[in-house]
Design an enzyme around this catalytic site. Structure first.
Site, mmCIF file in Angstrom:
data_model
loop_
_atom_site.group_PDB
_atom_site.id
_atom_site.type_symbol
_atom_site.label_atom_id
_atom_site.label_comp_id
_atom_site.label_asym_id
_atom_site.label_seq_id
_atom_site.Cartn_x
_atom_site.Cartn_y
_atom_site.Cartn_z
ATOM 1 N N SER A 71 0.815 -1.205 0.000
ATOM 2 C CA SER A 71 0.000 0.000 0.000
ATOM 3 C C SER A 71 0.855 1.264 0.000
ATOM 4 O O SER A 71 1.710 1.409 -0.850
ATOM 5 C CB SER A 71 -0.956 -0.063 1.196
ATOM 6 O OG SER A 71 -2.083 0.701 0.940
ATOM 7 N N TRP B 267 -9.987 0.303 -5.196
ATOM 8 C CA TRP B 267 -9.445 1.621 -4.826
ATOM 9 C C TRP B 267 -8.016 1.797 -5.376
ATOM 10 O O TRP B 267 -7.606 2.890 -5.742
ATOM 11 C CB TRP B 267 -9.467 1.733 -3.301
ATOM 12 C CG TRP B 267 -9.059 3.036 -2.688
ATOM 13 C CD1 TRP B 267 -8.047 3.228 -1.802
ATOM 14 C CD2 TRP B 267 -9.677 4.313 -2.858
ATOM 15 N NE1 TRP B 267 -7.987 4.535 -1.422
ATOM 16 C CE2 TRP B 267 -8.984 5.233 -2.054
ATOM 17 C CE3 TRP B 267 -10.761 4.773 -3.628
ATOM 18 C CZ2 TRP B 267 -9.312 6.589 -1.972
ATOM 19 C CZ3 TRP B 267 -11.095 6.129 -3.557
ATOM 20 C CH2 TRP B 267 -10.364 7.014 -2.739
ATOM 21 N N HIS C 252 -7.537 -5.821 0.028
ATOM 22 C CA HIS C 252 -6.312 -5.027 0.171
ATOM 23 C C HIS C 252 -5.559 -5.535 1.404
ATOM 24 O O HIS C 252 -5.973 -5.269 2.532
ATOM 25 C CB HIS C 252 -6.764 -3.574 0.365
ATOM 26 C CG HIS C 252 -5.651 -2.585 0.422
ATOM 27 N ND1 HIS C 252 -4.883 -2.270 -0.667
ATOM 28 C CD2 HIS C 252 -5.197 -1.817 1.441
ATOM 29 C CE1 HIS C 252 -4.010 -1.346 -0.327
ATOM 30 N NE2 HIS C 252 -4.165 -1.062 0.945
HETATM 31 C C1 GTR Z 1 -5.389 4.549 1.786
HETATM 32 C C2 GTR Z 1 -4.824 5.363 0.649
HETATM 33 C C3 GTR Z 1 -4.081 4.455 -0.276
HETATM 34 C C4 GTR Z 1 -3.176 3.478 0.446
HETATM 35 C C5 GTR Z 1 -3.731 3.006 1.778
HETATM 36 C C6 GTR Z 1 -2.720 2.382 2.736
HETATM 37 O O1 GTR Z 1 -6.165 5.272 2.624
HETATM 38 O O2 GTR Z 1 -5.882 5.994 -0.008
HETATM 39 O O3 GTR Z 1 -3.377 5.234 -1.215
HETATM 40 O O4 GTR Z 1 -1.932 4.006 0.610
HETATM 41 O O5 GTR Z 1 -4.316 4.009 2.485
HETATM 42 O O6 GTR Z 1 -1.553 2.721 2.755
HETATM 43 O O7 GTR Z 1 -3.146 1.534 3.516
#
Ligand code: GTR
Length: 428
Positions: free
Chosen positions: A266, A357, A407
């Site tokens: 992420s 996302w 995710h």
């Molecule tokens: C979210 C963000 C993403 C990703 C994620 C994370 O809120 O929108 O770009 O980086 O966090 O790092 O868990």
């Protein structure tokens, strides 16, 4: 889109896209992706085509690196104090003899009160493991002690995000969170496969909130605190921290400095990509669900957008990146160029099917459009122009898979990274 009936209140309302937990105000429909032209990867700023490795290495690669420094991640301030020193704080046998554990404090500076990052390193002592060993290094979100059940592992004293589920209050970490993210760090499986693994808490390097840039490594530079339009944001500071950790790893006789892979999930996947682009000592680079600002093509505006990321996380990128809010087409770069900066090293891009996302298709396409540079080196990148179905890894020098699910970093992801790293490292 679904319709929900709320009991005897008699209210009807629409629930969109939430089946996959996505923010409903963003686009998740492929047909609504705007038409776009990607900036030319293989054309120099002077308009000439890039036809040789030499032109790539000496001209185009430095141009692209500079574009990312100026417009997106930001550059390291010139006055940054860069000396490092290391102190082993603890070491011992790990996981009942499966390997060795060490905890090392990497100080960013000579003074006793210099900021530091604590690095947790596991190296295998299982039969058959090569010495020196290959190793994965990556930052973690909640502190080293959350990545493992081992009680010797120190609890960070840096700022942490409050989270009552793991007892994080007043921005202080807690003992009850020990092992809380161990599923994302299958250390035993990694060591059984013959790899070492090193991790550090990203907040030791720079706390992840918009704090005026006074803490973490920003203390090492006056310019960093006033921030020019193109000075680094937090992602670049975390990537820089990974390079300082690398400064230590390359000194270890039992680790093979030529087989150190950087990985991240992420926001930390965005970080591993930028670390791999900026520091070629990382001989293999892995992006796990890095999404917008990572592997995903920004111009697609699918899921998270440039405007949204700059608004929610104004400290992640350089200030100049905000000029491209709702104006992705004006960016002189896109993320296929970031992937290309890894060439000729192997790079792996992983997506997850429910992680819209992060735009899985956009992540695949960045790999696909980076292939031209690999061809210059006589290498095959993804080797396909078709995004594969779930749980079907593809690729040669550029690896890709779309894991079924959310995710996250799952065991499946690690299995693919180990397989990919073995294939490339064993071939040497
Ligand atoms: C979210 C963000 C993403 C990703 C994620 C994370 O809120 O929108 O770009 O980086 O966090 O790092 O868990």
């Amino acid at each position: 889109m679904g319709i929900k009936w709320i009991g005897n209140l008699g209210l009807l309302f629409f629930v969109s896209a939430s089946a996959v937990g996505q923010n409903p105000n963003f686009n998740y429909t492929e047909a609504k992706v705007p038409a776009y032209d990607l900036p030319e990867l293989m054309t120099l700023a002077n308009g000439r085509p890039v036809k040789t490795k030499r032109q790539w290495e000496q001209q185009r690669r430095p141009e692209i690196l500079e574009l990312f420094q100026e417009h997106m991640y930001g550059s390291i301030p010139g006055d940054l104090v860069t000396s490092v020193r290391f102190q082993v704080i603890e070491q011992g046998e790990a996981f009942s003899g499966l390997g060795h554990r060490s905890q090392v404090r990497v100080y960013f500076g000579e003074e006793s009160n210099s900021p530091f990052v604590d690095v947790l390193i596991y190296t295998p002592s299982v039969a058959g493991a090569a010495t020196p060993c290959p190793l994965f290094v990556g930052l973690n979100f909640m502190g080293n002690h959350t990545t493992t059940p081992e009680e010797e592992v120190l609890i960070t004293e840096s700022w942490v995000r409050n989270d009552s589920r793991i007892g994080y209050r007043d921005h202080k970490a807690s003992e009850i969170s020990r092992g809380a993210s161990a599923k994302r760090w299958p250390v035993e499986m990694i060591m059984r496969a013959g790899f070492g693994v090193a991790t550090a808490y990203y907040g030791d390097i720079d706390p992840d909130f918009d704090d005026g840039f006074n803490n973490g490594v920003h203390q090492l530079s006056a310019a960093s605190q006033t921030r020019d339009d193109s000075h680094w944001g937090s992602i670049a500071t975390w990537a820089w921290g990974l390079s300082r950790i690398m400064d230590y790893l390359v000194t270890l006789p039992h680790v093979d400095e030529h087989r150190i892979a950087v990985l991240g999930h992420s926001r930390l996947g965005k970080t591993s990509l930028w670390a791999g682009a900026s520091d070629r000592r990382f001989s293999l680079v892995i992006s796990n669900d890095s999404g917008c600002g990572g592997a995903a093509i920004s111009r697609r505006r699918f899921g998270e957008t440039v405007k949204r990321i700059n608004t929610s996380f104004p400290h992640w990128f350089c200030k100049k990146f905000r000029q491209y809010n709702d104006l992705e087409g004006e960016l002189p770069l896109d993320q296929h160029m970031l992937i290309a900066l890894m060439a000729p090293r192997p790079v792996y891009i992983a997506s997850a099917s429910e992680d819209l996302w992060a735009d899985p298709r956009g992540e695949f396409l960045a790999g696909m459009h980076a292939a031209g540079v690999y061809r210059l080196f006589g290498l095959t990148g993804l080797g396909t122009n078709e995004q594969p179905p779930v749980n079907t890894p593809v690729g040669d020098r550029i690896g890709y898979h779309l894991r079924e699910g959310k995710h996250d970093v799952a065991e499946y992801d690690w299995q693919q990274y180990i397989r990919f790293a073995k294939r490339h490292y064993d071939a040497r």
